[in-house]
Every structure is written in C-alpha cells, then in structure tokens.
Design a protein around this motif. Structure first.
Motif, PDB file in Angstrom:
ATOM      1  N   THR A 289       0.861  -1.191   0.000  1.00  0.00           N
ATOM      2  CA  THR A 289       0.000   0.000   0.000  1.00  0.00           C
ATOM      3  C   THR A 289       0.896   1.238   0.000  1.00  0.00           C
ATOM      4  N   THR A 290       0.264   2.389  -0.184  1.00  0.00           N
ATOM      5  CA  THR A 290       1.041   3.639  -0.067  1.00  0.00           C
ATOM      6  C   THR A 290       0.859   4.242   1.329  1.00  0.00           C
ATOM      7  N   ASN A 291       0.539   3.412   2.319  1.00  0.00           N
ATOM      8  CA  ASN A 291       0.297   3.925   3.676  1.00  0.00           C
ATOM      9  C   ASN A 291       1.480   4.683   4.255  1.00  0.00           C
ATOM     10  N   ILE A 292       2.673   4.387   3.748  1.00  0.00           N
ATOM     11  CA  ILE A 292       3.876   5.108   4.171  1.00  0.00           C
ATOM     12  C   ILE A 292       3.656   6.624   4.036  1.00  0.00           C
ATOM     13  N   MET A 293       2.763   7.002   3.115  1.00  0.00           N
ATOM     14  CA  MET A 293       2.548   8.425   2.821  1.00  0.00           C
ATOM     15  C   MET A 293       1.391   9.039   3.612  1.00  0.00           C
ATOM     16  N   GLU A 294       0.606   8.186   4.297  1.00  0.00           N
ATOM     17  CA  GLU A 294      -0.607   8.680   4.953  1.00  0.00           C
ATOM     18  C   GLU A 294      -0.325   9.904   5.823  1.00  0.00           C
ATOM     19  N   ARG A 295       0.653   9.758   6.739  1.00  0.00           N
ATOM     20  CA  ARG A 295       0.912  10.826   7.696  1.00  0.00           C
ATOM     21  C   ARG A 295       1.392  12.087   6.978  1.00  0.00           C
ATOM     22  N   THR A 296       2.217  11.873   5.964  1.00  0.00           N
ATOM     23  CA  THR A 296       2.756  12.994   5.191  1.00  0.00           C
ATOM     24  C   THR A 296       1.614  13.793   4.571  1.00  0.00           C
ATOM     25  N   ASN A 297       0.696  13.071   3.918  1.00  0.00           N
ATOM     26  CA  ASN A 297      -0.440  13.754   3.288  1.00  0.00           C
ATOM     27  C   ASN A 297      -1.312  14.468   4.305  1.00  0.00           C
ATOM     28  N   LYS A 298      -1.538  13.815   5.446  1.00  0.00           N
ATOM     29  CA  LYS A 298      -2.366  14.428   6.502  1.00  0.00           C
ATOM     30  C   LYS A 298      -1.758  15.756   6.952  1.00  0.00           C
ATOM     31  N   GLU A 299      -0.442  15.736   7.140  1.00  0.00           N
ATOM     32  CA  GLU A 299       0.275  16.917   7.615  1.00  0.00           C
ATOM     33  C   GLU A 299       0.193  18.040   6.564  1.00  0.00           C
ATOM     34  N   VAL A 300       0.363  17.665   5.285  1.00  0.00           N
ATOM     35  CA  VAL A 300       0.260  18.653   4.201  1.00  0.00           C
ATOM     36  C   VAL A 300      -1.143  19.254   4.200  1.00  0.00           C
TER      37      VAL A 300
END
Length: 288
Positions: free
Chosen positions: A235-246
C-alpha cells in the motif's frame, strides 16, 4: 535562534506571505513568535531564502539505492488565471537500501498522462535514482506505461487500499463491508483473486469485478519480496501521515495563489518530515 526555530519562523512568515497577508499581519505573527518588527523587504528576503531551500531540496542528489518507490497524490486548490482548480500534488518517497525512508520528490500535476510521469521519473533518475525494484501507487492513468518504459525490470504494485476504495465505490453501501472482507481475503492468492472476480460478477457487482480485473496483474507483485516487508510494500500507507500533515497545514491557506506558493509551503513541511525519517528508526530491515 536555533535552526529549527528559525525554520519555524520562516515557515510562519511564508505561510502568511502565501495568503497574501499584509505586512502588518505578518508583523503580528512575528510578534507572537517573539520576533519584533519585520519589513516588507525582510519578508521578500525570507521568501527568497525559502525558494532557495525548496529548489535545493527538489534537486538534491539521491545517494542511496531505492528498492521501493512510493507515489501518492494529495489535492490542493490553486488559482489558475481567474479561477481556482483542484490540482494533484504528487509526493514521491522511497525506502532506501539501508531501510530508512526518504522523501525524494514533489511535482504538481497539470495532467496525469504518461508524459507527466516520464518527466517525473527522468528527473529522479538524473538526480541519481537507481536500484528500483517495486513502484507502489494508485492506478493513475499513464503511470504503468511510464513505469514500464522508465524502470525496465521493475514491477508496479497497485496500492491495495486504493484498489479497495475503487472497487467499493461500485458496490451498494450496505454490502461494502462484506465485499471488502472478500477482497482482503483474496489479495493473498492469485487463484482466490480470479475466483472472486467471477463471484462478484455473479453477484451483480460488475463494476467492482471490472476494477479487480483491470489490476489483476499488478496487485500481487509485492509477493516476490521478503515476507516481513509485505505489509509495508503493498500500500502507499507510508505516505498517509505525510499527506495528513500537508492537508492540515495547507488548510490554513485555503486556496493557493499560484504553483510556487504550493511548493513553498509543501516542501517546507516535507523537509521537516524527511529530517525525522532519516534520523528516526529504520522502516524496514533490509537483507544484507
């Protein structure tokens, strides 16, 4: 002042500046941060410094091999001439050969055809991207073609979370949980997956069956890698937090006046996250 503190001030000024805030209001922000009086020329100097930071980050050499590459989009409102439109901002991250995560690139899309992706990949390769074995993303148009042409011998993995979302859109609300469980179970075995496509068709969920069929060759590429990596590379879950922060920090801005202002803010956020990633814990244990 410490570097981190300076950066926070820069970021605060930049955010205010991005919003087309008056110098008076910027002064208020500065005062709140304990920095007295800042002139319009200081603001423009700070913005220039920020632009330099952005371009330095976006052109930094990629020094490690990156076996796993992740791409995810987040959508922001940007002014284009007289109207505002939602633009896709793609963030590219990777897991390096030493097991640490790194943010590698950012690009604002004007289109999502394969040329856009090829440009993005070429840019990353010019900066030193190599050793890519698996690219994980959602099913953006043109990405498979570009992956095939730019990374010969690499596999593309359709993100399971995005696949699930796309398939469930085509299933009535009250049946979604049941179908989601069926898909989850099928995503570990090719035979089960093919059986499920037929079963969904029989149940009358042709749209969902079509979605699963469209990505049938791209949902299990993660299986060829070490088993203890699976959970993190399908999955691309590695990016979840990054996107949330953006998202959280760009909400303050509302709509961006132009593309540069988007990058100015987003890259400031990513520089911080990247710092945490490369000084934090390893994300995966790589085989030596």
């Amino acid at each position: 002042a410490s570097d981190v503190y300076k950066r926070q001030i820069l970021s605060a000024v930049a955010e205010s500046y991005l919003q087309g805030v008056s110098t008076r209001r910027v002064n208020k922000v500065m005062a709140a941060l304990g920095v007295e009086g800042i002139s319009a020329s200081s603001v423009s100097r700070i913005t220039k410094e920020l632009d330099e930071k952005v371009s330095e980050f976006l052109s930094k050499p990629i020094e490690h091999e990156i076996p796993y590459l992740f791409i995810d989009a987040t959508y922001l409102k940007v002014r284009d001439g007289l109207h505002y439109e939602n633009k896709a901002l793609f963030i590219v991250a990777g897991v390096r050969d030493d097991g640490y995560r790194e943010i590698l690139g950012v690009k604002l899309a004007d289109s999502e055809d394969s040329l856009f992706w090829q440009d993005l990949f070429e840019d990353l390769k010019e900066r030193g991207l190599r050793g890519v074995k698996l690219i994980v993303s959602d099913g953006h148009k043109g990405i498979q073609k570009a992956v095939r042409e730019s990374f010969i011998g690499s596999s593309w993995q359709m993100c399971h979370v995005h696949l699930m979302r796309q398939a469930l859109k085509k299933v009535p609300k009250k049946k979604q949980k049941e179908v989601a469980d069926m898909i989850k179970e099928a995503l570990v075995d090719r035979q089960k997956y093919n059986d499920l496509i037929r079963e969904l068709d029989k149940m009358g969920y042709k749209g969902a069956a079509d979605t699963l069929e469209r990505f049938q060759y791209d949902v299990m590429n993660y299986i060829q890698f070490p088993k203890d990596h699976w959970r993190r590379i399908r999955t691309t879950n590695i990016m979840e937090r990054t996107n949330k922060e953006v998202k959280r920090r760009s909400k303050v801005v509302g709509a961006f006046p132009n593309d540069e202002s988007v990058l100015r803010l987003v890259v400031s956020i990513l520089i911080d996250i990247n710092e945490e990633w490369i000084t934090g814990n390893k994300y995966l244990i790589m085989e030596q």
